[in-house]
Write an enzyme that holds these catalytic residues in place. Structure first.
Site, short mmCIF file in Angstrom:
data_model
loop_
_atom_site.label_atom_id
_atom_site.label_comp_id
_atom_site.label_asym_id
_atom_site.label_seq_id
_atom_site.Cartn_x
_atom_site.Cartn_y
_atom_site.Cartn_z
N SER A 194 0.86 -1.17 0.00
CA SER A 194 0.00 0.00 0.00
C SER A 194 0.90 1.23 0.00
O SER A 194 1.84 1.32 -0.79
CB SER A 194 -0.93 -0.04 1.22
N TYR A 228 -4.58 8.30 -6.70
CA TYR A 228 -3.62 7.34 -6.11
C TYR A 228 -3.95 7.12 -4.64
O TYR A 228 -4.01 5.99 -4.16
CB TYR A 228 -2.20 7.85 -6.27
N LYS A 272 -5.12 3.49 -2.76
CA LYS A 272 -4.45 2.89 -1.61
C LYS A 272 -5.37 2.81 -0.40
O LYS A 272 -5.29 1.86 0.39
CB LYS A 272 -3.16 3.65 -1.29
#
Length: 279
Positions: A134, A148, A152
């Protein structure tokens, strides 16, 4: 006893560094990537202890096929490291539909497909360790990396849930949460949205922060941490990597808790009925 470790995105960056660290100590590695030529040096040096598999993690069927090939070749899979992913740089408003979907396909769905593929193998073995790469940006956020960050955060929610579901099968689950490192993640493997001039001040502030001396960690320094994580009898659910990750996450969580406390009465009133405890 040597382990069989399947690593996605093993052709460069973290994936290749970790693959070589495992091979050096005698483990066997299934190294997947889109560019197998970049893995050939590992094959040349470590021979049949490396099984290279060309894989696009966006292809669910290919993920299941790769796991089956790995299982048939080595007889087991002890560790899955879901490392494949990339950075998408740009503000939320700038991001196109296709850019957002592509980011989630690789960073989230690719993780999901490999995880689903390996679970039957590990359940049958009654052992295994699934490690999702992660980011500390799965716990906190920074501007210019909104999609992004979201990908995650999704991996974090998926993995924390998974850990509670598979513990009884003898399967460990961990999240790796690195801060920024000097890999190609922010270089030639990254994607940029089409820029809007109005966001230039935000981007300049981001670039200035990223230019802080020592901000990016040394990728090679993570190898020892990965070996310790894989060897741990009781591995943690989360492992932060880098000197900046812990203070950044700690500050963000303290701020969240303070905000929750400030709005506690409003939150409780929104329940609608009184809460009784005890008799």
């Amino acid at each position: 006893m040597s382990k069989v470790i399947l690593i996605t995105g093993a052709s460069r960056g973290f994936g290749k560094i970790w693959a070589e660290a495992f091979l050096k100590r005698g483990d066997r590695v299934v190294a997947t990537g889109r560019n197998l030529a970049a893995i050939q040096d590992l094959v040349n040096e470590y021979g049949d202890r490396v099984l290279p598999i060309q894989l696009d993690v966006n292809d669910r069927e290919a993920c299941f096929a790769a796991v089956n090939v790995a299982k048939d070749h080595f007889g087991r899979i002890d560790v899955l490291i879901n490392n494949a992913g990339y950075g998408l740089f740009g503000t939320v408003e700038e991001t196109s539909e296709q850019e957002a979907r592509d980011q989630m396909e690789t960073n989230f769905f690719g993780v999901l497909w490999l995880t689903q593929a390996v679970l039957p193998v590990m359940r049958a073995q009654k052992s295994g360790h699934i490690i999702q790469v992660s980011s500390y940006l799965g716990l906190i956020t920074v501007p210019v990396l909104g999609i992004y960050n979201a990908s995650k955060f999704a991996v974090e929610g998926l993995t924390e849930t998974l850990a509670s579901e598979v513990k009884a099968f003898g399967i460990n689950v961990s999240l790796l949460e690195p801060n920024g490192y000097a890999t190609s993640w922010s270089g030639d493997s990254a994607f940029q949205t089409e820029s809007m001039e109005i966001y230039n001040p935000v981007k300049e502030a981001f670039q200035q922060a990223a230019s802080t001396p020592g901000f990016f960690g040394q990728p090679e320094a993570t190898a020892e941490a990965i070996l310790k994580l894989v060897d741990a009898a009781q591995p943690p659910l989360r492992l932060l990597l880098g000197a900046f990750a812990y203070p950044a996450v700690k500050a963000a969580y303290e701020e969240r808790l303070a905000s929750f406390e400030d709005w506690k009465e409003v939150s409780e009133a929104a329940h609608g009925t009184s809460i009784k405890t005890g008799n």
